[in-house]
Design a protein around this motif. Structure first.
Motif, short mmCIF file in Angstrom:
data_model
loop_
_atom_site.label_atom_id
_atom_site.label_comp_id
_atom_site.label_asym_id
_atom_site.label_seq_id
_atom_site.Cartn_x
_atom_site.Cartn_y
_atom_site.Cartn_z
N ALA A 63 0.80 -1.15 0.15
CA ALA A 63 0.01 -0.23 0.13
C ALA A 63 0.79 1.25 0.05
CB ALA A 63 -0.72 0.01 1.25
N ALA A 64 1.98 1.20 0.75
CA ALA A 64 2.83 2.38 0.73
C ALA A 64 3.65 2.58 -0.56
CB ALA A 64 3.82 2.21 1.97
N ARG A 65 3.85 1.36 -1.28
CA ARG A 65 4.58 1.58 -2.59
C ARG A 65 3.62 2.26 -3.71
NH1 ARG A 65 7.37 -4.28 -2.60
NH2 ARG A 65 9.42 -3.40 -1.53
N ARG A 66 2.20 1.91 -3.40
CA ARG A 66 1.13 2.26 -4.26
C ARG A 66 1.03 3.92 -4.35
NH1 ARG A 66 -1.37 -2.68 -3.65
NH2 ARG A 66 -2.33 -2.05 -1.83
N THR A 67 1.15 4.00 -2.96
CA THR A 67 0.80 5.60 -2.82
C THR A 67 2.06 6.59 -3.00
OG1 THR A 67 1.27 5.37 -0.41
CG2 THR A 67 -0.99 5.36 -1.10
N GLY A 68 3.28 5.94 -3.31
CA GLY A 68 4.42 6.47 -3.88
C GLY A 68 5.43 6.81 -2.30
N GLN A 69 4.92 6.32 -1.29
CA GLN A 69 5.84 6.60 -0.17
C GLN A 69 7.07 6.14 0.00
OE1 GLN A 69 3.27 5.59 3.25
NE2 GLN A 69 1.96 7.38 3.12
N ALA A 70 8.04 6.45 0.69
CA ALA A 70 9.35 5.65 0.95
C ALA A 70 9.17 4.46 1.41
CB ALA A 70 10.31 6.84 1.49
N VAL A 71 9.67 3.59 1.04
CA VAL A 71 9.75 2.21 1.96
C VAL A 71 11.04 1.55 1.97
CG1 VAL A 71 8.93 -0.42 1.55
CG2 VAL A 71 7.53 1.49 0.72
N ASP A 72 11.52 1.57 3.22
CA ASP A 72 12.72 1.06 3.68
C ASP A 72 12.78 -0.69 3.94
OD1 ASP A 72 15.48 1.15 4.35
OD2 ASP A 72 14.82 1.49 6.50
N THR A 73 13.20 -1.23 2.97
CA THR A 73 13.20 -2.69 3.22
C THR A 73 14.63 -3.31 3.56
OG1 THR A 73 13.29 -3.08 1.13
CG2 THR A 73 11.08 -3.04 2.16
N ASP A 74 14.80 -4.04 4.38
CA ASP A 74 16.32 -4.84 4.36
C ASP A 74 16.07 -6.28 4.17
OD1 ASP A 74 17.24 -2.52 5.58
OD2 ASP A 74 16.72 -3.06 7.62
N LYS A 75 17.01 -6.56 3.13
CA LYS A 75 17.14 -8.09 2.82
C LYS A 75 18.19 -8.72 3.96
CE LYS A 75 17.69 -11.35 -0.90
NZ LYS A 75 16.75 -12.02 -0.48
N LYS A 76 17.80 -9.98 4.49
CA LYS A 76 18.60 -10.81 5.32
C LYS A 76 19.73 -11.33 4.51
CE LYS A 76 15.47 -11.60 9.15
NZ LYS A 76 14.83 -12.67 9.77
N PHE A 77 20.71 -11.54 4.98
CA PHE A 77 21.77 -11.89 4.17
C PHE A 77 21.67 -13.52 4.13
CE2 PHE A 77 25.71 -14.44 4.34
CZ PHE A 77 26.79 -13.79 3.18
N SER A 78 21.57 -14.05 2.71
CA SER A 78 21.03 -15.34 2.43
C SER A 78 19.97 -15.77 2.96
CB SER A 78 22.33 -16.35 2.86
OG SER A 78 22.58 -16.46 4.15
N GLY A 79 18.99 -14.74 3.16
CA GLY A 79 17.66 -15.05 3.70
C GLY A 79 16.79 -16.23 2.76
N GLY A 80 16.35 -17.17 3.10
CA GLY A 80 15.46 -17.77 2.16
C GLY A 80 16.15 -18.99 1.60
N THR A 81 17.37 -19.17 1.83
CA THR A 81 18.25 -20.18 1.21
C THR A 81 18.87 -21.16 2.30
OG1 THR A 81 20.43 -18.72 1.51
CG2 THR A 81 18.99 -18.37 -0.43
N ASN A 82 19.52 -21.98 1.76
CA ASN A 82 20.17 -23.09 2.77
C ASN A 82 21.49 -23.10 2.86
OD1 ASN A 82 19.91 -25.29 4.43
ND2 ASN A 82 19.93 -26.87 2.93
#
Length: 171
Positions: A63-82
């Motif tokens: 919803a924040a992306r659709r309205t054009g607001q700034a979105v701060d996301t952090d990707k975890k190191f090797s997240g979702g991998t084995n």
């Protein structure tokens, strides 16, 4: 509160205490009280959601992306991998570029030859020399083969047992 006997044939019987609230007589249990009518409810623990910045759900982020607001996301190191966190070597490029071969320093050729000559002059076997200096036979074998890493304490024992001054051990 009243007391009554369980047996009437003259034998001693344990006494039970009875409560008489109103018109009812309720007998107290004489053993461990395990009431089969107890209402046991399961206890369920619920995992609490993330707090602070991490409490944003996927719908709130979209919803924040659709309205054009700034979105701060952090990707975890090797997240979702084995992958293990230790499997990545940060200086792998430096290790690949380095063409040098690193080896432990072993005893010099002069040292191993003089050790062998001193032992033979005393007419000792490798095993006899090893027992004289309280070491294993393989230690003497490694020193005479030139494969041993020099150890000052062992070299001093060899000097004392053979009665000689062996040359510098390093190549």
């Amino acid at each position: 509160l009243a007391q009554e006997r369980l047996k009437s044939d003259g034998q001693s019987a344990p006494l039970r205490f009875c409560f008489k609230p109103g018109n009812q007589t309720v007998k107290m249990p004489s053993g461990p009280c395990l009431d089969a009518r107890a209402d046991w409810e399961p206890v369920v623990f619920h995992k609490t959601g993330p707090k602070g910045k991490a409490s944003k759900s996927a719908t709130e982020v979209n919803a924040a992306r659709r309205t054009g607001q700034a979105v701060d996301t952090d990707k975890k190191f090797s997240g979702g991998t084995n992958k293990s966190a230790h499997s990545v070597v940060p200086n792998a490029v430096k290790l690949d570029e380095n063409a040098e071969t690193f080896r432990h320093e072993t005893v010099s050729h002069d040292f191993k030859m003089s050790l062998q000559q001193a032992r033979l002059a005393k007419k000792m076997s490798q095993a006899a020399l090893a027992t004289a200096i309280c070491e294993k036979g393989s230690v003497i074998n490694e020193y005479e083969a030139g494969k041993a890493i020099p150890n000052g304490a062992i070299i001093n024992k060899l000097n004392r047992a053979l009665g000689v001054r062996l040359p510098k051990a390093h190549a």
